[in-house]
Write a protein that holds these residues in place. Structure first.
Motif, PDB file in Angstrom:
ATOM      1  N   VAL A 131      74.903   2.654 -23.228  1.00 30.20           N
ATOM      2  CA  VAL A 131      74.405   3.640 -24.280  1.00 30.20           C
ATOM      3  C   VAL A 131      75.161   5.043 -24.204  1.00 30.20           C
ATOM      4  O   VAL A 131      75.182   5.736 -23.248  1.00 30.20           O
ATOM      5  N   ARG A 132      75.790   5.208 -25.363  1.00 31.78           N
ATOM      6  CA  ARG A 132      76.665   6.548 -25.305  1.00 31.78           C
ATOM      7  C   ARG A 132      75.572   7.708 -26.069  1.00 31.78           C
ATOM      8  O   ARG A 132      75.042   7.158 -27.099  1.00 31.78           O
ATOM      9  N   LEU A 133      75.627   8.758 -25.349  1.00 28.21           N
ATOM     10  CA  LEU A 133      74.648   9.803 -25.690  1.00 28.21           C
ATOM     11  C   LEU A 133      75.303  10.435 -26.630  1.00 28.21           C
ATOM     12  O   LEU A 133      76.359  10.475 -27.114  1.00 28.21           O
ATOM     13  N   CYS A 173      71.260  17.090 -26.458  1.00 25.28           N
ATOM     14  CA  CYS A 173      70.519  15.946 -27.101  1.00 25.28           C
ATOM     15  C   CYS A 173      70.849  14.811 -26.126  1.00 25.28           C
ATOM     16  O   CYS A 173      71.651  14.464 -25.395  1.00 25.28           O
ATOM     17  N   GLU A 174      69.542  13.990 -25.945  1.00 17.41           N
ATOM     18  CA  GLU A 174      69.475  12.763 -25.324  1.00 17.41           C
ATOM     19  C   GLU A 174      69.359  11.537 -26.149  1.00 17.41           C
ATOM     20  O   GLU A 174      69.106  10.488 -25.447  1.00 17.41           O
ATOM     21  N   LYS A 175      69.539  11.550 -27.153  1.00 17.80           N
ATOM     22  CA  LYS A 175      69.268  10.407 -28.204  1.00 17.80           C
ATOM     23  C   LYS A 175      70.618   9.796 -28.024  1.00 17.80           C
ATOM     24  O   LYS A 175      71.878  10.319 -28.038  1.00 17.80           O
ATOM     25  N   PRO A 176      70.735   8.409 -28.414  1.00 16.17           N
ATOM     26  CA  PRO A 176      71.976   7.470 -28.493  1.00 16.17           C
ATOM     27  C   PRO A 176      72.753   8.269 -29.621  1.00 16.17           C
ATOM     28  O   PRO A 176      72.452   8.570 -30.734  1.00 16.17           O
ATOM     29  N   GLY A 177      74.120   8.201 -29.153  1.00 13.92           N
ATOM     30  CA  GLY A 177      75.308   8.894 -30.221  1.00 13.92           C
ATOM     31  C   GLY A 177      75.894   7.620 -30.982  1.00 13.92           C
ATOM     32  O   GLY A 177      76.905   7.001 -30.252  1.00 13.92           O
ATOM     33  N   ASP A 178      75.310   7.200 -32.068  1.00  7.37           N
ATOM     34  CA  ASP A 178      75.805   5.914 -32.523  1.00  7.37           C
ATOM     35  C   ASP A 178      76.398   6.180 -33.999  1.00  7.37           C
ATOM     36  O   ASP A 178      76.644   5.131 -34.609  1.00  7.37           O
ATOM     37  N   ARG A 179      76.551   7.353 -34.316  1.00  7.28           N
ATOM     38  CA  ARG A 179      77.098   7.695 -35.588  1.00  7.28           C
ATOM     39  C   ARG A 179      78.323   8.391 -35.467  1.00  7.28           C
ATOM     40  O   ARG A 179      78.476   9.729 -35.194  1.00  7.28           O
ATOM     41  N   PRO A 180      79.584   7.831 -35.636  1.00  6.90           N
ATOM     42  CA  PRO A 180      80.931   8.543 -35.647  1.00  6.90           C
ATOM     43  C   PRO A 180      81.079   9.452 -36.685  1.00  6.90           C
ATOM     44  O   PRO A 180      80.649   9.256 -37.702  1.00  6.90           O
ATOM     45  N   GLU A 218      70.160  12.708 -36.575  1.00  5.60           N
ATOM     46  CA  GLU A 218      69.605  13.963 -36.937  1.00  5.60           C
ATOM     47  C   GLU A 218      71.045  15.051 -36.848  1.00  5.60           C
ATOM     48  O   GLU A 218      71.357  15.699 -37.851  1.00  5.60           O
ATOM     49  N   HIS A 219      71.840  14.801 -35.832  1.00  6.36           N
ATOM     50  CA  HIS A 219      72.872  15.681 -35.598  1.00  6.36           C
ATOM     51  C   HIS A 219      74.171  15.415 -36.537  1.00  6.36           C
ATOM     52  O   HIS A 219      74.622  16.092 -36.928  1.00  6.36           O
TER      53      HIS A 219
END
Length: 178
Positions: free
Chosen positions: A27-29, A35-42, A58-59
């Motif tokens: 899982v890429r953060l 932030c500890e959420k998954p970073g799935d939006r490029p 959110e970010h």
């Protein structure tokens, strides 16, 4: 002697359902600090650059709100870049009128075709014919000519809306960048 057990992933058909692997999923953060959420939006790091940030939802929304495509450019450079991109994107703007091969030659949108039907005109009518039909029908269905007639009032509103659609499209065609 240790007994060897066979994995459930062998052979065909696969004996275990897909998505039930035992290995840990990578899982890429989110690239936002802390932030500890998954970073799935490029998101692009800069225009015309293949490098990407990866944010959580959110970010990514915050990044998009504050994105400035022309950041770091002078006013002249920004104008030049905008002109270049408009010049190369005209094909996309022109194809917007071809909404799934409706009637006509492809130069009018679906809304324009419906407006021509309301004004009782052919698909290849000129704007002068549109203006003439609008005047003729407006005089016929105007609320001052037919007071207390709700059907005529609805028809008059439809005629006005159709003319507004065609007038806006005509203005857009006249000011189209070359």
């Amino acid at each position: 002697m240790a007994r060897h057990t066979r994995s459930m992933d062998w052979g065909f058909p696969r004996w275990r359902e897909y998505g039930s692997e035992r290995e840990a999923a990578r899982v890429r953060l989110c690239d936002r600090d802390g932030c500890e959420k998954p970073g799935d939006r490029p998101a692009p790091k800069s225009p015309n650059n293949p490098d990407r940030w990866y944010f959580c939802e959110e970010h990514a929304a915050e990044y998009n709100r504050n994105w400035d495509y022309f950041a770091g450019l002078t006013a002249e450079e920004a104008a030049q870049r905008e002109a270049n991109e408009r010049r190369t994107a005209n094909g996309y703007a022109h194809s917007a009128t071809n909404s799934w091969a409706g009637p006509g030659d492809g130069s009018r949108s679906r809304d324009e075709m419906k407006a021509l039907e309301v004004l009782e005109l052919e698909v290849d009518a000129s704007f002068e014919a549109v203006r003439g039909a609008w005047r003729r029908l407006a005089k016929e269905y105007h609320p001052d000519v037919r007071p207390n007639d709700s059907a005529a009032a609805r028809q008059f509103q439809a005629i006005q809306a159709a003319y507004d659609v065609l007038k806006t499209a005509e203005d857009r065609r006249q000011w189209k960048p070359q």
